[in-house]
Design an enzyme around this catalytic site. Sequence first.
Site, PDB file in Angstrom:
ATOM      1  N   ARG A  35      42.540  19.725  -6.202  1.00 40.85           N
ATOM      2  CA  ARG A  35      43.109  18.377  -6.372  1.00 40.85           C
ATOM      3  C   ARG A  35      44.612  18.331  -6.114  1.00 40.85           C
ATOM      4  O   ARG A  35      45.114  17.330  -5.608  1.00 40.85           O
ATOM      5  CB  ARG A  35      42.788  17.865  -7.772  1.00 40.85           C
ATOM      6  N   LYS A 198      22.508  17.151 -16.530  1.00 41.31           N
ATOM      7  CA  LYS A 198      21.669  16.134 -17.159  1.00 41.31           C
ATOM      8  C   LYS A 198      21.335  14.942 -16.285  1.00 41.31           C
ATOM      9  O   LYS A 198      22.060  14.622 -15.354  1.00 41.31           O
ATOM     10  CB  LYS A 198      22.394  15.608 -18.397  1.00 41.31           C
ATOM     11  N   GLY A 354      32.911  17.434  -9.456  1.00 43.54           N
ATOM     12  CA  GLY A 354      33.692  18.628  -9.810  1.00 43.54           C
ATOM     13  C   GLY A 354      32.955  19.931  -9.575  1.00 43.54           C
ATOM     14  O   GLY A 354      33.486  20.831  -8.926  1.00 43.54           O
ATOM     15  N   GLY A 377      32.969  11.017 -10.179  1.00 43.97           N
ATOM     16  CA  GLY A 377      32.517   9.745 -10.759  1.00 43.97           C
ATOM     17  C   GLY A 377      32.907   8.563  -9.893  1.00 43.97           C
ATOM     18  O   GLY A 377      32.098   7.659  -9.642  1.00 43.97           O
TER      19      GLY A 377
HETATM   20  P1  AMP Z   1      27.187  18.086 -14.173  1.00 44.13           P
HETATM   21  O1  AMP Z   1      28.574  18.042 -14.727  1.00 44.13           O
HETATM   22  O2  AMP Z   1      26.238  17.176 -14.838  1.00 44.13           O
HETATM   23  O3  AMP Z   1      27.173  17.989 -12.664  1.00 44.13           O
HETATM   24  O4  AMP Z   1      26.629  19.529 -14.542  1.00 44.13           O
HETATM   25  C1  AMP Z   1      27.169  20.720 -14.038  1.00 44.13           C
HETATM   26  C2  AMP Z   1      26.665  21.839 -14.900  1.00 44.13           C
HETATM   27  O5  AMP Z   1      25.277  21.865 -14.883  1.00 44.13           O
HETATM   28  C3  AMP Z   1      27.122  23.217 -14.468  1.00 44.13           C
HETATM   29  O6  AMP Z   1      28.028  23.715 -15.395  1.00 44.13           O
HETATM   30  C4  AMP Z   1      25.826  24.029 -14.468  1.00 44.13           C
HETATM   31  O7  AMP Z   1      25.970  25.273 -15.108  1.00 44.13           O
HETATM   32  C5  AMP Z   1      24.880  23.155 -15.251  1.00 44.13           C
HETATM   33  N1  AMP Z   1      23.488  23.431 -14.911  1.00 44.13           N
HETATM   34  C6  AMP Z   1      22.924  23.444 -13.706  1.00 44.13           C
HETATM   35  N2  AMP Z   1      21.638  23.790 -13.776  1.00 44.13           N
HETATM   36  C7  AMP Z   1      21.359  24.001 -15.089  1.00 44.13           C
HETATM   37  C8  AMP Z   1      20.195  24.413 -15.793  1.00 44.13           C
HETATM   38  N3  AMP Z   1      19.074  24.658 -15.151  1.00 44.13           N
HETATM   39  N4  AMP Z   1      20.297  24.530 -17.136  1.00 44.13           N
HETATM   40  C9  AMP Z   1      21.448  24.268 -17.764  1.00 44.13           C
HETATM   41  N5  AMP Z   1      22.572  23.893 -17.138  1.00 44.13           N
HETATM   42  C10 AMP Z   1      22.539  23.761 -15.813  1.00 44.13           C
END
Ligand code: AMP
Length: 396
Positions: A35, A198, A354, A377
């Site tokens: 960034r 999530k 990110g 976002g």
């Molecule tokens: P987000 O900020 O929602 O894009 O989530 C990114 C995070 O999702 C990263 O830190 C990954 O480690 C986590 N992640 C990806 N796959 C999984 C999984 N199968 N179980 C738990 N965390 C996950």
Amino acid sequence: MANIDNFNFRGKRVLIRVDFNVPLNEKHDITDTTRIDAAIPTIQKILVDGGSVILMSHLGRPKEGPEERYSLKHLVGYISKVAGASVKFADDCAGEPADRLAKSLQPGEILLLENLRFHKEETKGDPGFARKLASLGDVYVNDAFGTAHRAHASTATIAQYFPGNKLFGYVMENELRNIDRVLHQTQRPFTAILGGAKVSGKIEIINNLLSKVDHLLIGGGMMFTFINALGGHVGKSLVEDELFEVALNVMEGARDMGVQLHLPVDAVIADRFDNEAVRKICDVNEIPDNWMGLDIGPDTIRHFKEVIGRSKTILWNGPMGVFEFENFMEGTREIAMAVAEATQQGTFSLIGGGDSVAAVNRFGLAQRVSYVSTGGGAMLEYIEGKELPGVEAIRK
Ligand code: AMP
């Protein structure tokens, strides 16, 4: 509308809203400089013209006023190095030190202001606070795409104090041009790859993408909510059971709109959330109790790569697994490589969010995709078709 290339900044004090919300480790070292690096062309254009630069940003989510770990002073050394200029620091973004330092700023110099969010007025979009910030500069440049979806004092309210003297920096210009290309000059097939932890927080994005894409690939932790909602056994994998209905509706929506939604068929599972955990490959619907899925499996990778390989436009947000653990990063890396290879064949690829950005950087592939967006976002909201307050404030 004024344009950064045509604007002459000579003798001007230019207040730039940058997005320097970079990750810092416990020693306050910057672990991903993307960034900051992205903002350098804007800063240099102004300095070369003979202007001076006042940088303002937020960092992290401070709760009640100043917090050492969120101080922007940790960035001074790096900014000075990459901008090739000395950087002064005001330990409060509004009030006496900032006023004095801004007034004495000479052409070619940079002043960095302390974290905007140490004042709660920032996120409230407070006009009095915005006016104080505005008083520091003659020209306002918004180059913070990452916060363009927020109606904050420094991103939106402030623009009203610069009629005729407000413009986008290069980061903003590039972001808007590249996303517009995905949205309005879409070459088909258009594939969106979504991952990350999530489903919650990404529902609107998924629903909005359904009206635009031909293929939707779902990986990461979010895949288990879909699999579980369909009746699969996911063991201890990350699941949001309150979103089962939402997930089923997404699948129905995809069917109705002719979108091919691809869910993983296998996963790399672990006996605990640890890089050193015992690993197995397993059918995604038959994960044993006490095991959890931390990455997509080899059959899924093969299938996703095949879809990616015949796409002409790709949008990717969110890792396919826990790529921070070396033993569970294979899925994310393989998908990143497939996107890079498709790009080489002429596909337009946009990576945003990110963690996806951190992933392509980690695999050294950032130069091999068409565009890496710095604003997760904001990028996704723009793709949803929402008006971004930071963009509107400059355009109107
Ligand atoms: P987000 O900020 O929602 O894009 O989530 C990114 C995070 O999702 C990263 O830190 C990954 O480690 C986590 N992640 C990806 N796959 C999984 C999984 N199968 N179980 C738990 N965390 C996950």
